[in-house]
Structures are given as C-alpha cells and as structure tokens.
Design an enzyme around this catalytic site. Structure first.
Site, mmCIF file in Angstrom:
data_model
loop_
_atom_site.group_PDB
_atom_site.id
_atom_site.type_symbol
_atom_site.label_atom_id
_atom_site.label_comp_id
_atom_site.label_asym_id
_atom_site.label_seq_id
_atom_site.Cartn_x
_atom_site.Cartn_y
_atom_site.Cartn_z
ATOM 1 N N MET A 170 0.821 -1.211 0.000
ATOM 2 C CA MET A 170 0.000 0.000 0.000
ATOM 3 C C MET A 170 0.857 1.264 0.000
ATOM 4 S SD MET A 170 -3.394 -0.614 0.151
ATOM 5 C CE MET A 170 -4.148 0.674 1.150
ATOM 6 N N GLU A 171 1.956 1.235 0.747
ATOM 7 C CA GLU A 171 2.729 2.454 0.947
ATOM 8 C C GLU A 171 3.659 2.782 -0.218
ATOM 9 O OE1 GLU A 171 2.390 4.701 3.148
ATOM 10 O OE2 GLU A 171 1.000 3.691 4.495
ATOM 11 N N SER A 172 4.248 1.776 -0.845
ATOM 12 C CA SER A 172 5.213 2.071 -1.909
ATOM 13 C C SER A 172 5.137 1.109 -3.075
ATOM 14 C CB SER A 172 6.643 2.048 -1.342
ATOM 15 O OG SER A 172 7.026 0.721 -0.994
#
Length: 447
Positions: A170-172
């Site tokens: 989700m973050e990167s």
C-alpha cells in the site's frame, strides 16, 4: 497554489519566532548560513546490506521553480536563518546545520497537501486500486522472495507477514515508488508554508536528528511530498521511535534493507496495539433490523455480543473471538459490512483512514490466500464532490439535523445528521450520502 507567498505575513511570523532566541544563537545561525558557499560535500550513504534488494538510484526530485519570486526567496532565507537557531537549540549538530540548511530549496508541493485520495473517493473506487489483482500477484511474489525477513519480523513482533507485506504494498507498491522528493526540502517547505508549520518543523528537526545519527545522509533521504520515507513510508519522528536495525549493520535502513523495513514496520504495529493471534476482522451479514447508528468505530463490544444480536460471518464460520469489536459499513446498507477489532485500529494508527485500513486488511487477507469481499458494492451510486458534500452538510444543519462543520469531509457527525434526516423521511437510516438525498434536501427548501 499561488505563485508567491504573503511575504509580509511570513516576515512578521518569523520575527515573532526569533524573539525567544538568544542573540548568540541567532548570530551563530547567521554565520552558519552565511558560510554555506564553502560547505563541504556530504559523504555518500553506506552501501545497502547484502540481504537488501538492489535499490535503483533515486530519480531526480521535481525541480523547484528556477526563478523564485524575490519576496518569497527573501522570506525563505529569513525563515532558514531563524530555523537554524532553533535546530541548534534542539541539539542538532553545527556541521549538520552548516552543511544542509543553506542548500535547502522550496519544493512546489503545497497544493498536494490539500487533497488526499482516501478521503475523496468512494470505498470501492479506493479499493479497486489498493487491492488490485496485480498488487495481489506482485505481493505474493515478494512474500516468496523475502520470506525470511518477513517471517523473522512476524515471529519477533507477532504481526502476520501478510499484514507487513500489505502495508509495504500500500505504501510504496513494494518499493517501486516511495517518492523522489528530498525529505528535508519538503518538510522545510511545509514548515515555511505555515498551514502545518509546527508539525512540519518538528518532523524536520527529527529528520536532521536522523542525519546526525549517521543512518542516512540528506542526499539519500528521499521520500514522498509529505515527508514520509522509505519502503513503508515512515515520517522522521516515527523512524526515530520505531525503526529497527534488523540486519545488524549498524544502520536503520528503511530505504535499502528489507530486514530493516519489515522489522521496523512490524515494530510500529506492535507498539500501536497489535494483538497477536487475533484477526483484523471479518466480513459480516447484518440482521434486517440493524441500527446503523451503531456502525461506528466508537461502538465496541465483544464479538460474542454481536453474534447474539444476529451479526453473522459471511460463509459458514463463526465470528472470530475479538474483544472491543466494531461494525463498519463503509457504503451504507447497500454495501458490505465488516466486524473489526483491535488490530484494525492498530492499522488506523498507520493512516487514520477507514478506506486505508480496509485496503491493508483485505490485501493481507488475499496475500495469505483468503477471499476478497463477497458482498457487492453499490457501484451505481455516484460519489458526491467536496462542494456537494459541503452543500449537504449546510442543508442538514439548516434543517436542524446537526452535521457538524460544513468542511466537505464525511465523518461521524455528518453521518449522524444524515441518519436523522433519513429517519424523518421514513427510509433506512444508514447515514450514507447519495446524490438522491442531496437533491431531496435541496428541493425541500434548504440552502
């Protein structure tokens, strides 16, 4: 964003900030800034650990405008001088201040600080991208490739490897895009801009402290436009508290070492209240007479109590044992519902958006071989724009249904006011905003 800042307002703000600083600190800060032309170059960051994937050289950050208006440049220079004194007073070393601050440049990122997508899209629109088939496929590949560090972090902190991998995705997007902005520059820009100046300045101090510690240098401290860094997007203050040197090389490298990334992420969740052995939640079917006023994270009871009220897990299994569980219905009565517990709230500590936490949870569930959402989303319902949401909130308030501030953001107060309005119409009061409800409010004479 305007082309120039309000130089007079900015100058006044910095003058006030300087009054509490000693003349000696200001003199030293001025000398440090003045001496920037001969500042020595920064040493390169140490090579990533052997267990880390090869991290490509960061692409050049978006270039600031080449011709910054003079009033803005002068105000920013004055801000840097005042901040240098505050950084020294906070314990940041003189070499770090002398080497880094003179080279900090404004970044054109302030407009990005105004619209975060998890608050402007429908849940299904958000999840279509967050939990796409490609992201699930790539996540399973990453989990196989990095099984050892993922399992080590999972065992150490009692956080499932699938949850760690889901946050990474989700973050990167599993490290393929963790930003190309110089973190020091963007935090200085946000601090100078003033909307969140106190927060941004604290994060900037934290970033300089990280540089002082030798974990990374300013050149390689790359992140998002909001100052979040590395594979799982830690803010500098979070890094200082929770980053872990899991590979034993003496550096907490969330940019290049997957052991450090996975352990740091699990450590953060463990310290955010993660309960080992308990699921994030489960998709449920609600009884026909369910009171949607209770579908809020603030309404909590054991899953056994929800079961006694007729809440059932989708499928044949019983509700999992969860203390302090809540029902959420992100799309109202026409969409799926979920029973979520302590671990869902731990994910919310990472990003305080129900859409985000649901994205992490559902991605992790499918990375581990579980199902996706079984109930259908009401895809025929068109979302409201921010302006339309403000109109709805204003209309509800005008009619006596307290919806809180007309800020264009759907929250508990707006859902409560909308449920009251729906009850007055004799329709199911699920508190979900629709174009139809907005039109009814407008046609009824409300502004």
């Amino acid at each position: 964003m305007p082309n120039t800042f309000d130089a007079i307002r900015t100058t006044r703000r910095h003058a006030i900030a300087q009054r509490g600083l000693s003349s000696g600190a200001l003199a030293l800060a001025s000398a440090l800034i003045a001496g920037c032309a001969t500042a020595p170059p920064q040493a390169p960051a140490p090579a990533p650990a052997a267990s880390a994937p090869s991290t490509p050289a960061p692409t050049p950050a978006p270039t600031p405008e080449e011709e910054t208006p003079r009033t803005e440049a002068a105000s920013f220079a004055q801000w840097k001088q005042a901040f240098a004194a505050r950084a020294l007073a906070a314990g940041i070393s003189e070499p770090t201040v002398r080497t880094i601050l003179p080279n900090v440049r404004l970044q054109r990122i302030v407009h990005l600080d105004r619209a975060q997508p998890e608050f402007t899209r429908t849940p299904w629109q958000y999840l279509d991208g967050a939990v796409s088939p490609l992201r699930i496929k790539n996540g399973r590949t990453k989990m196989q490739r990095y099984a050892r560090p993922l399992q080590a972090a999972s065992q150490r902190y009692e956080v499932p490897a699938s949850i760690i991998a889901a946050i990474w995705g989700m973050e990167s997007n599993y490290g393929s895009n963790f930003g190309n902005f110089p973190v020091v520059d963007v935090l200085a820009t946000l601090a100078f801009d003033g909307r969140r100046a106190a927060w941004a300045e604290r994060e900037l101090i934290a970033a300089l402290r990280i540089i002082d510690s030798g974990d990374i240098d300013a050149e390689h401290m790359i992140g998002s436009w909001a100052g979040a860094m590395g594979h799982t997007q830690f803010l500098p203050s979070v890094y200082l508290q929770y980053a872990v040197d899991a590979d034993g090389d003496g550096r907490r490298d969330i940019w290049g070492s997957i052991p450090d990334v996975t352990a740091s992420t699990a450590n953060y969740l463990a310290n955010s209240g993660w309960t080992g052995g308990e699921p994030w939640g489960v998709e449920v079917r609600l009884p026909a007479n369910f009171d949607y006023a209770r579908a809020e994270l603030t309404t909590r009871q054991n899953s056994s109590a929800w079961a006694a009220e007729g809440v059932q897990a989708v499928g044949s299994q019983e509700l999992p044992a969860m203390a302090g569980a809540s029902v959420i219905a992100p799309a109202g009565a026409r969409g799926p519902a979920f029973l979520v517990g302590t671990n869902f709230r731990a994910i919310l500590r990472y990003n305080n958006s129900v859409n985000y936490a649901l994205g992490v949870s559902l991605l992790a569930q499918q990375l581990a071989g579980g199902p996706g959402v079984e109930a259908g989303w009401p895809r025929d319902l068109a979302p409201l724009s921010r302006d339309q949401m403000r109109s709805m909130q204003s209309a509800l308030n005008a009619r006596g249904f307290d919806a809180g501030s007309a800020d264009g953001v759907m929250g508990p107060a707006t859902r409560a006011g909308l449920r009251q309005y729906q009850q007055s119409l004799g329709v199911q009061a699920d508190g979900y905003p629709t174009q139809e409800l907005l039109q009814q409010l407008q046609q009824s004479g409300a502004p």
